[in-house]
Design a protein around this motif. Structure first.
Motif, PDB file in Angstrom:
ATOM      1  N   LYS A  38       0.808  -1.215   0.000  1.00 24.25           N
ATOM      2  CA  LYS A  38       0.000   0.000   0.000  1.00 24.25           C
ATOM      3  C   LYS A  38       0.845   1.271   0.000  1.00 24.25           C
ATOM      4  N   THR A  39       1.787   1.380  -0.924  1.00 24.11           N
ATOM      5  CA  THR A  39       2.567   2.605  -1.029  1.00 24.11           C
ATOM      6  C   THR A  39       1.880   3.641  -1.903  1.00 24.11           C
ATOM      7  N   ILE A  40       0.849   3.249  -2.638  1.00 24.39           N
ATOM      8  CA  ILE A  40       0.146   4.183  -3.508  1.00 24.39           C
ATOM      9  C   ILE A  40      -0.955   4.882  -2.723  1.00 24.39           C
ATOM     10  N   LYS A  41      -0.969   6.175  -2.847  1.00 26.92           N
ATOM     11  CA  LYS A  41      -2.074   6.994  -2.358  1.00 26.92           C
ATOM     12  C   LYS A  41      -2.581   7.711  -3.597  1.00 26.92           C
ATOM     13  N   GLY A  42      -3.639   7.148  -4.182  1.00 29.17           N
ATOM     14  CA  GLY A  42      -4.054   7.636  -5.479  1.00 29.17           C
ATOM     15  C   GLY A  42      -5.465   8.141  -5.576  1.00 29.17           C
ATOM     16  N   ALA A  64      -2.657  -2.284  -8.615  1.00 29.64           N
ATOM     17  CA  ALA A  64      -1.868  -1.266  -7.929  1.00 29.64           C
ATOM     18  C   ALA A  64      -2.465  -1.069  -6.537  1.00 29.64           C
ATOM     19  N   GLY A  66      -3.249  -0.126  -2.872  1.00 27.18           N
ATOM     20  CA  GLY A  66      -2.947   1.082  -2.116  1.00 27.18           C
ATOM     21  C   GLY A  66      -4.227   1.712  -1.628  1.00 27.18           C
ATOM     22  N   TRP A  68      -6.852   4.085  -2.621  1.00 33.83           N
ATOM     23  CA  TRP A  68      -7.429   4.764  -3.768  1.00 33.83           C
ATOM     24  C   TRP A  68      -8.704   5.491  -3.376  1.00 33.83           C
ATOM     25  N   ASN A  96       0.088  10.434  -4.361  1.00 37.51           N
ATOM     26  CA  ASN A  96       1.243  10.316  -5.234  1.00 37.51           C
ATOM     27  C   ASN A  96       0.869   9.785  -6.619  1.00 37.51           C
ATOM     28  N   THR A  97      -0.417   9.532  -6.847  1.00 38.86           N
ATOM     29  CA  THR A  97      -0.878   9.016  -8.134  1.00 38.86           C
ATOM     30  C   THR A  97      -2.225   9.653  -8.481  1.00 38.86           C
ATOM     31  N   SER A 135      -2.504   9.539 -16.847  1.00 39.79           N
ATOM     32  CA  SER A 135      -1.844   9.632 -15.551  1.00 39.79           C
ATOM     33  C   SER A 135      -1.182  11.006 -15.497  1.00 39.79           C
TER      34      SER A 135
END
Length: 138
Positions: A38-42, A64, A66, A68, A96-97, A135
């Motif tokens: 869970k490194t994505i904060k999108g 992906a 994280g 979302w 970050n996304t 993106s």
């Protein structure tokens, strides 16, 4: 005629097979520890009336993992512009996304909103006649 994404998929499969064949080692399943969970904060934008938009959202959640936040773009053109702009401004400090699946008309508004906020894009892909994925850089 085979589309570009299918060609890229087959090319990647062939390259992976060639690497395994030349290395002489067997491929064994193992856990991927390359990145923390869970490194994505999108933020994911989509147009609800696109038939495959829900599939894209599910794909992002599955491929992906994280945190979302999914936002449908509804309302007038002006509403979409200002909603995108405020979401992008909020994303600068928290996410970050920033991705989405939209129609070409909505993309013009999204592009304007992000550029007006000082942003730019990693990619814009016209997948089908009425379906565009993007993106944006944060």
């Amino acid at each position: 005629m085979i589309d570009r994404s299918k060609r890229d998929f087959f090319k990647n499969c062939l390259m992976a097979g060639a690497v395994v064949a030349t290395s002489g080692t067997a491929v064994r399943p193992r856990n991927a520890d390359a990145c923390p969970h869970k490194t994505i904060k999108g933020i994911c934008l989509y147009v609800p009336n696109l038939g495959k938009a829900s599939e894209f959202v599910e794909l992002m959640n599955r491929n992906a993992p994280g945190d979302w936040t999914v936002h449908p773009l509804t309302g007038s053109l002006t509403d979409c512009y200002f909603k995108t702009r405020s979401l992008y401004e909020e994303a600068k400090g928290k996410a970050n996304t920033f991705v989405g699946v939209v129609d070409p008309g909505s993309l013009a508004l999204i592009h304007a909103a992000i550029v007006d906020s000082g942003g730019s894009f990693h990619y814009i892909t016209y997948e089908e006649r009425n379906r565009v994925t993007f993106s944006a850089q944060i």
